[in-house]
Design an enzyme around this catalytic site. Structure first.
Site, PDB file in Angstrom:
ATOM      1  CG  ASP A  32      34.571  36.391  39.984  1.00  0.00           C
ATOM      2  OD1 ASP A  32      34.214  35.502  40.773  1.00  0.00           O
ATOM      3  OD2 ASP A  32      35.758  36.569  39.646  1.00  0.00           O
ATOM      4  CG  ASP A 217      34.662  32.416  43.213  1.00  0.00           C
ATOM      5  OD1 ASP A 217      34.084  33.336  42.599  1.00  0.00           O
ATOM      6  OD2 ASP A 217      35.677  31.855  42.766  1.00  0.00           O
TER       7      ASP A 217
END
Lengths: 332, 53
Positions: A32, A217
Protein backbone atom coordinates in the site's frame (compact mmCIF):
# COMPACT_ATOMS: atom_id res chain seq x y z
CA UNK A 1 -7.01 9.75 8.97
CA UNK A 2 -6.65 6.27 10.40
CA UNK A 3 -10.37 5.78 10.10
CA UNK A 4 -10.27 6.58 6.41
CA UNK A 5 -7.27 4.38 5.85
CA UNK A 6 -8.82 1.26 7.32
CA UNK A 7 -12.09 1.93 5.57
CA UNK A 8 -10.22 2.25 2.29
CA UNK A 9 -8.82 -1.27 2.52
CA UNK A 10 -12.31 -2.57 1.78
CA UNK A 11 -11.52 -1.65 -1.83
CA UNK A 12 -8.03 -3.11 -1.95
CA UNK A 13 -7.71 -5.91 -4.45
CA UNK A 14 -4.05 -6.69 -5.11
CA UNK A 15 -2.17 -8.79 -2.57
CA UNK A 16 1.24 -10.38 -2.36
CA UNK A 17 3.10 -12.64 0.03
CA UNK A 18 5.67 -11.92 2.69
CA UNK A 19 7.10 -13.92 5.57
CA UNK A 20 8.04 -12.86 9.08
CA UNK A 21 10.20 -14.55 11.70
CA UNK A 22 12.40 -17.62 12.00
CA UNK A 23 11.18 -20.07 10.86
CA UNK A 24 9.17 -18.09 8.37
CA UNK A 25 5.50 -17.42 8.94
CA UNK A 26 3.69 -16.49 5.73
CA UNK A 27 1.21 -13.68 5.27
CA UNK A 28 -0.65 -12.06 2.38
CA UNK A 29 -0.48 -8.29 2.52
CA UNK A 30 -1.68 -5.31 0.57
CA UNK A 31 1.37 -3.43 -0.72
CA UNK A 32 0.00 0.00 0.00
CA UNK A 33 1.56 3.26 -1.13
CA UNK A 34 -1.07 5.08 0.96
CA UNK A 35 0.40 4.10 4.33
CA UNK A 36 3.81 3.40 5.81
CA UNK A 37 3.39 0.73 8.47
CA UNK A 38 3.59 -3.05 8.34
CA UNK A 39 0.96 -4.84 10.35
CA UNK A 40 -0.33 -8.40 10.66
CA UNK A 41 -2.77 -10.04 13.08
CA UNK A 42 -1.29 -11.44 16.26
CA UNK A 43 -1.75 -14.92 17.67
CA UNK A 44 -2.76 -13.13 20.85
CA UNK A 45 -5.71 -11.47 19.15
CA UNK A 46 -8.87 -12.86 20.69
CA UNK A 47 -11.68 -10.98 18.98
CA UNK A 48 -13.91 -12.53 16.36
CA UNK A 49 -12.30 -10.35 13.69
CA UNK A 50 -9.02 -12.13 14.30
CA UNK A 51 -10.39 -15.62 13.72
CA UNK A 52 -8.07 -15.86 10.78
CA UNK A 53 -5.93 -18.87 10.03
CA UNK A 54 -2.80 -16.77 9.66
CA UNK A 55 -1.73 -14.95 12.78
CA UNK A 56 1.79 -14.09 13.80
CA UNK A 57 3.08 -16.32 16.57
CA UNK A 58 5.89 -14.34 18.14
CA UNK A 59 6.62 -17.16 20.58
CA UNK A 60 7.47 -19.46 17.65
CA UNK A 61 10.03 -17.09 16.13
CA UNK A 62 13.58 -17.36 17.45
CA UNK A 63 14.49 -14.01 15.91
CA UNK A 64 11.58 -12.01 17.30
CA UNK A 65 12.39 -8.96 19.42
CA UNK A 66 9.64 -7.73 21.67
CA UNK A 67 9.28 -3.97 21.56
CA UNK A 68 6.71 -3.40 24.26
CA UNK A 69 5.16 -0.28 22.81
CA UNK A 70 1.47 -0.31 22.10
CA UNK A 71 -0.45 1.36 19.34
CA UNK A 72 -4.09 2.11 18.86
CA UNK A 73 -6.13 3.22 15.87
CA UNK A 74 -9.59 4.63 16.28
CA UNK A 75 -11.99 3.83 13.51
CA UNK A 76 -15.71 3.95 13.14
CA UNK A 77 -17.28 2.60 16.28
CA UNK A 78 -14.23 0.64 17.36
CA UNK A 79 -10.62 0.74 18.26
CA UNK A 80 -7.82 -1.38 16.91
CA UNK A 81 -5.10 -2.20 19.43
CA UNK A 82 -1.73 -3.74 18.92
CA UNK A 83 1.83 -4.14 20.07
CA UNK A 84 5.02 -3.51 18.23
CA UNK A 85 7.76 -5.97 17.51
CA UNK A 86 10.82 -6.47 15.36
CA UNK A 87 11.81 -9.49 13.30
CA UNK A 88 13.22 -10.71 10.00
CA UNK A 89 11.04 -9.94 7.01
CA UNK A 90 11.27 -11.93 3.78
CA UNK A 91 9.94 -10.39 0.56
CA UNK A 92 10.35 -12.50 -2.58
CA UNK A 93 13.48 -14.12 -1.22
CA UNK A 94 15.06 -10.92 0.06
CA UNK A 95 15.66 -10.70 3.80
CA UNK A 96 15.17 -7.43 5.65
CA UNK A 97 16.66 -7.54 9.14
CA UNK A 98 15.22 -5.93 12.25
CA UNK A 99 12.01 -4.83 10.61
CA UNK A 100 9.61 -3.02 12.94
CA UNK A 101 6.01 -4.08 12.55
CA UNK A 102 2.73 -4.09 14.38
CA UNK A 103 0.79 -7.07 15.60
CA UNK A 104 -2.87 -6.29 16.07
CA UNK A 105 -4.22 -7.92 19.22
CA UNK A 106 -7.71 -6.47 19.23
CA UNK A 107 -9.72 -5.74 16.11
CA UNK A 108 -13.36 -4.74 16.36
CA UNK A 109 -15.90 -5.76 13.76
CA UNK A 110 -15.73 -8.65 11.40
CA UNK A 111 -14.94 -6.96 8.11
CA UNK A 112 -11.42 -8.31 7.93
CA UNK A 113 -12.75 -11.86 8.09
CA UNK A 114 -13.90 -11.19 4.53
CA UNK A 115 -10.49 -10.00 3.45
CA UNK A 116 -8.26 -12.23 1.39
CA UNK A 117 -5.30 -10.47 2.92
CA UNK A 118 -3.91 -10.75 6.42
CA UNK A 119 -2.24 -7.38 6.81
CA UNK A 120 -0.82 -4.33 5.14
CA UNK A 121 2.70 -3.40 4.08
CA UNK A 122 2.97 0.36 3.69
CA UNK A 123 5.26 1.87 1.04
CA UNK A 124 4.70 5.54 1.87
CA UNK A 125 7.24 7.96 3.33
CA UNK A 126 8.37 7.63 6.98
CA UNK A 127 6.40 10.78 7.89
CA UNK A 128 3.23 8.80 7.39
CA UNK A 129 4.25 5.99 9.75
CA UNK A 130 2.43 5.73 13.02
CA UNK A 131 5.15 3.69 14.67
CA UNK A 132 8.72 4.62 15.32
CA UNK A 133 11.35 2.95 13.21
CA UNK A 134 11.89 2.59 9.50
CA UNK A 135 9.14 1.58 7.12
CA UNK A 136 9.96 -1.53 5.08
CA UNK A 137 11.27 0.22 1.97
CA UNK A 138 13.45 2.54 4.06
CA UNK A 139 14.96 -0.49 5.78
CA UNK A 140 15.63 -2.09 2.39
CA UNK A 141 17.50 1.06 1.36
CA UNK A 142 19.35 1.37 4.68
CA UNK A 143 20.50 -2.24 4.39
CA UNK A 144 21.64 -1.74 0.76
CA UNK A 145 19.39 -4.50 -0.50
CA UNK A 146 18.42 -2.72 -3.72
CA UNK A 147 20.37 -1.22 -6.62
CA UNK A 148 18.08 1.77 -7.02
CA UNK A 149 15.79 3.51 -4.51
CA UNK A 150 12.84 2.75 -6.76
CA UNK A 151 9.84 0.48 -6.76
CA UNK A 152 7.20 0.12 -9.43
CA UNK A 153 3.75 -1.40 -9.86
CA UNK A 154 2.21 -3.23 -12.76
CA UNK A 155 -1.48 -3.94 -12.10
CA UNK A 156 -3.44 -5.95 -14.62
CA UNK A 157 -7.14 -5.35 -14.94
CA UNK A 158 -7.88 -8.99 -15.73
CA UNK A 159 -8.62 -11.59 -13.08
CA UNK A 160 -6.39 -14.60 -13.59
CA UNK A 161 -4.25 -12.67 -16.02
CA UNK A 162 -0.61 -13.45 -16.38
CA UNK A 163 0.68 -11.78 -14.34
CA UNK A 164 -2.26 -10.33 -12.39
CA UNK A 165 0.11 -7.79 -11.00
CA UNK A 166 3.69 -7.28 -10.03
CA UNK A 167 5.59 -5.10 -7.60
CA UNK A 168 9.20 -4.57 -8.57
CA UNK A 169 11.54 -3.48 -5.82
CA UNK A 170 14.74 -1.79 -6.98
CA UNK A 171 13.73 -0.87 -10.52
CA UNK A 172 11.27 -1.28 -13.36
CA UNK A 173 10.57 -3.85 -16.05
CA UNK A 174 10.49 -2.20 -19.47
CA UNK A 175 8.56 -5.13 -20.90
CA UNK A 176 5.57 -4.02 -18.86
CA UNK A 177 5.24 -0.46 -20.15
CA UNK A 178 5.79 1.77 -23.17
CA UNK A 179 8.26 4.63 -22.98
CA UNK A 180 8.40 7.50 -22.31
CA UNK A 181 8.04 7.83 -18.56
CA UNK A 182 6.49 11.09 -17.42
CA UNK A 183 8.03 12.11 -14.09
CA UNK A 184 6.16 14.23 -11.54
CA UNK A 185 7.79 15.69 -8.44
CA UNK A 186 6.44 14.65 -5.06
CA UNK A 187 4.88 17.76 -3.53
CA UNK A 188 4.64 16.53 0.08
CA UNK A 189 6.71 13.61 1.37
CA UNK A 190 4.21 11.58 3.37
CA UNK A 191 1.84 10.00 0.88
CA UNK A 192 3.14 9.82 -2.67
CA UNK A 193 1.58 13.18 -3.34
CA UNK A 194 1.72 14.90 -6.72
CA UNK A 195 0.10 17.82 -8.48
CA UNK A 196 -2.75 17.33 -10.96
CA UNK A 197 -2.82 20.11 -13.54
CA UNK A 198 -6.50 19.59 -14.29
CA UNK A 199 -9.29 17.04 -14.66
CA UNK A 200 -11.32 17.17 -17.86
CA UNK A 201 -14.69 15.44 -18.19
CA UNK A 202 -16.64 15.47 -21.44
CA UNK A 203 -14.33 18.04 -22.90
CA UNK A 204 -15.08 20.62 -20.24
CA UNK A 205 -12.72 21.49 -17.47
CA UNK A 206 -14.59 22.56 -14.37
CA UNK A 207 -12.40 20.50 -12.06
CA UNK A 208 -9.06 21.66 -10.70
CA UNK A 209 -8.77 24.49 -13.23
CA UNK A 210 -5.80 25.85 -11.29
CA UNK A 211 -4.38 22.45 -10.34
CA UNK A 212 -4.94 20.33 -7.27
CA UNK A 213 -3.16 17.71 -5.21
CA UNK A 214 -3.47 13.95 -5.55
CA UNK A 215 -1.96 10.91 -3.92
CA UNK A 216 -1.05 7.77 -5.80
CA UNK A 217 -2.49 4.91 -3.74
CA UNK A 218 -2.19 1.23 -4.57
CA UNK A 219 -4.26 0.38 -1.49
CA UNK A 220 -7.54 1.53 -2.95
CA UNK A 221 -9.31 0.59 -6.13
CA UNK A 222 -11.09 3.78 -7.13
CA UNK A 223 -10.39 7.35 -8.08
CA UNK A 224 -11.60 9.60 -5.33
CA UNK A 225 -11.94 13.32 -5.00
CA UNK A 226 -13.75 16.09 -3.13
CA UNK A 227 -17.47 15.41 -2.75
CA UNK A 228 -18.66 18.39 -4.78
CA UNK A 229 -16.40 17.58 -7.72
CA UNK A 230 -17.19 13.86 -7.67
CA UNK A 231 -20.94 14.47 -7.53
CA UNK A 232 -20.60 16.70 -10.60
CA UNK A 233 -18.63 14.00 -12.40
CA UNK A 234 -21.25 11.37 -11.51
CA UNK A 235 -23.90 13.63 -12.94
CA UNK A 236 -21.90 14.16 -16.13
CA UNK A 237 -21.52 10.43 -16.70
CA UNK A 238 -25.13 9.73 -15.74
CA UNK A 239 -24.41 7.69 -12.62
CA UNK A 240 -27.08 7.20 -9.95
CA UNK A 241 -26.34 7.05 -6.21
CA UNK A 242 -26.93 3.90 -4.19
CA UNK A 243 -27.55 3.75 -0.45
CA UNK A 244 -23.94 2.89 0.12
CA UNK A 245 -22.22 6.00 -1.18
CA UNK A 246 -21.51 4.32 -4.49
CA UNK A 247 -22.71 5.35 -7.93
CA UNK A 248 -24.13 2.90 -10.41
CA UNK A 249 -24.63 3.13 -14.17
CA UNK A 250 -26.79 1.11 -16.53
CA UNK A 251 -24.55 -1.60 -17.95
CA UNK A 252 -26.59 -1.61 -21.16
CA UNK A 253 -25.50 1.97 -21.80
CA UNK A 254 -21.80 1.24 -21.57
CA UNK A 255 -21.26 0.98 -25.30
CA UNK A 256 -22.95 4.37 -25.67
CA UNK A 257 -20.63 6.10 -23.26
CA UNK A 258 -18.65 8.37 -25.53
CA UNK A 259 -17.06 10.24 -22.67
CA UNK A 260 -13.42 10.16 -21.90
CA UNK A 261 -11.97 11.41 -18.67
CA UNK A 262 -8.60 13.07 -18.82
CA UNK A 263 -6.24 13.72 -16.00
CA UNK A 264 -3.55 16.19 -16.96
CA UNK A 265 -0.38 15.42 -15.05
CA UNK A 266 2.88 17.22 -15.72
CA UNK A 267 1.44 18.66 -18.92
CA UNK A 268 0.55 15.22 -20.30
CA UNK A 269 -2.97 13.92 -20.78
CA UNK A 270 -3.92 10.60 -19.16
CA UNK A 271 -7.11 9.28 -20.66
CA UNK A 272 -9.56 6.81 -19.16
CA UNK A 273 -12.27 5.43 -21.41
CA UNK A 274 -15.69 4.48 -20.07
CA UNK A 275 -14.68 0.83 -20.15
CA UNK A 276 -11.78 1.73 -17.91
CA UNK A 277 -13.48 3.97 -15.37
CA UNK A 278 -16.58 1.76 -14.96
CA UNK A 279 -16.15 -1.24 -12.64
CA UNK A 280 -18.18 -4.33 -13.41
CA UNK A 281 -19.23 -6.71 -10.69
CA UNK A 282 -21.40 -9.83 -10.69
CA UNK A 283 -24.08 -10.13 -8.02
CA UNK A 284 -25.52 -13.60 -8.47
CA UNK A 285 -26.43 -13.69 -12.14
CA UNK A 286 -26.78 -9.91 -12.40
CA UNK A 287 -24.05 -7.66 -13.68
CA UNK A 288 -23.65 -4.36 -11.84
CA UNK A 289 -21.70 -1.46 -13.26
CA UNK A 290 -20.26 1.05 -10.84
CA UNK A 291 -18.66 4.39 -11.42
CA UNK A 292 -14.96 4.25 -10.69
CA UNK A 293 -15.21 7.63 -8.99
CA UNK A 294 -15.95 7.98 -5.30
CA UNK A 295 -16.37 10.97 -3.02
CA UNK A 296 -13.83 11.03 -0.20
CA UNK A 297 -13.01 14.31 1.46
CA UNK A 298 -9.36 14.27 2.41
CA UNK A 299 -7.79 17.53 3.34
CA UNK A 300 -4.08 18.28 3.30
CA UNK A 301 -2.19 21.48 4.02
CA UNK A 302 -2.03 21.94 0.25
CA UNK A 303 -5.80 21.63 -0.14
CA UNK A 304 -8.26 18.81 -0.93
CA UNK A 305 -6.69 15.57 -2.08
CA UNK A 306 -7.69 13.35 -4.95
CA UNK A 307 -6.66 9.69 -4.87
CA UNK A 308 -5.48 7.88 -7.97
CA UNK A 309 -6.22 4.24 -7.15
CA UNK A 310 -6.28 1.05 -9.18
CA UNK A 311 -8.79 2.38 -11.72
CA UNK A 312 -6.00 4.69 -12.85
CA UNK A 313 -3.02 2.48 -12.02
CA UNK A 314 -4.23 -0.49 -14.07
CA UNK A 315 -3.88 1.70 -17.17
CA UNK A 316 -0.61 3.34 -16.25
CA UNK A 317 2.52 1.66 -14.95
CA UNK A 318 3.63 3.59 -11.88
CA UNK A 319 7.17 4.15 -10.66
CA UNK A 320 7.98 5.49 -7.20
CA UNK A 321 11.43 7.03 -6.91
CA UNK A 322 12.62 7.76 -3.38
CA UNK A 323 16.03 8.86 -4.71
CA UNK A 324 14.66 11.85 -6.57
CA UNK A 325 11.28 12.08 -4.80
CA UNK A 326 9.18 11.70 -7.90
CA UNK A 327 6.47 9.50 -9.38
CA UNK A 328 6.64 8.27 -12.96
CA UNK A 329 3.80 7.10 -15.17
CA UNK A 330 3.98 5.21 -18.45
CA UNK A 331 1.37 3.38 -20.51
CA UNK A 332 1.03 -0.13 -19.06
CA UNK B 1 18.92 -6.54 -6.74
CA UNK B 2 15.67 -6.38 -8.70
CA UNK B 3 13.04 -8.10 -6.62
CA UNK B 4 9.81 -9.26 -8.24
CA UNK B 5 6.80 -9.69 -5.98
CA UNK B 6 3.87 -11.35 -7.78
CA UNK B 7 0.52 -9.82 -6.91
CA UNK B 8 -2.84 -11.57 -7.00
CA UNK B 9 -6.06 -9.84 -7.85
CA UNK B 10 -9.08 -10.93 -5.86
CA UNK B 11 -12.56 -9.51 -5.17
CA UNK B 12 -12.59 -6.64 -2.71
CA UNK B 13 -14.07 -6.80 0.79
CA UNK B 14 -16.81 -4.52 -0.52
CA UNK B 15 -17.74 -6.99 -3.27
CA UNK B 16 -17.82 -9.89 -0.87
CA UNK B 17 -19.91 -8.00 1.69
CA UNK B 18 -22.31 -6.97 -1.06
CA UNK B 19 -22.71 -10.51 -2.36
CA UNK B 20 -23.51 -11.71 1.16
CA UNK B 21 -25.91 -8.84 1.88
CA UNK B 22 -23.68 -7.51 4.65
CA UNK B 23 -22.49 -4.26 3.09
CA UNK B 24 -24.93 -1.97 4.89
CA UNK B 25 -24.10 -3.44 8.30
CA UNK B 26 -20.42 -2.99 7.58
CA UNK B 27 -20.86 0.62 6.56
CA UNK B 28 -22.97 1.41 9.62
CA UNK B 29 -20.27 -0.13 11.78
CA UNK B 30 -17.32 1.49 10.05
CA UNK B 31 -18.66 4.71 8.59
CA UNK B 32 -21.25 5.97 11.07
CA UNK B 33 -20.46 9.50 9.88
CA UNK B 34 -21.73 8.63 6.42
CA UNK B 35 -25.00 7.36 7.80
CA UNK B 36 -25.27 10.24 10.24
CA UNK B 37 -25.22 12.61 7.29
CA UNK B 38 -28.00 10.67 5.63
CA UNK B 39 -30.10 10.76 8.78
CA UNK B 40 -29.37 14.45 9.14
CA UNK B 41 -30.90 14.99 5.73
CA UNK B 42 -33.99 13.01 6.70
CA UNK B 43 -34.58 14.78 9.98
CA UNK B 44 -34.45 18.59 10.03
CA UNK B 45 -32.60 20.60 12.65
CA UNK B 46 -34.28 20.55 16.05
CA UNK B 47 -35.26 16.89 16.01
CA UNK B 48 -33.55 14.72 18.61
CA UNK B 49 -30.15 13.39 17.62
CA UNK B 50 -30.13 10.01 15.97
CA UNK B 51 -26.41 9.52 16.10
CA UNK B 52 -25.51 5.86 15.95
CA UNK B 53 -24.19 4.21 19.02
Amino acid sequence: RSSEKIYNFMDAQYYGDIALGTPEQNFSVVFDTGSSDLWVPSAYCVTEACALPKRFKAFKSTSFLHDGRQFGINYGSGHLLGVMGRDYLMVAGMMVKRQEFRESVYEPGTAFLKARFDGVLGLGYPALAEILGNPVFDNMLAQNLLDKPIFSFYLSRKLNGSPEGELLLGGTDERLYDLPINWLPVTAKAYWQIKIDSVVVQGVNPFCPHGCQAIVDTGTSLITGPTDDILDIQQLIGATPTNFGEFIVDCARLSNFPQHQHFVLGGKEYTLTSDQYIRKEMLGDRKLCFSGFQAVDMISSEGPLWILGDVFLTQYYSIFDRGQDRVGFAIA
Amino acid sequence: ALIRVPLRKVPTIRSQLRSEGLLQDFLVENRPDMFSRRYAQCFPAGTPSLRLG
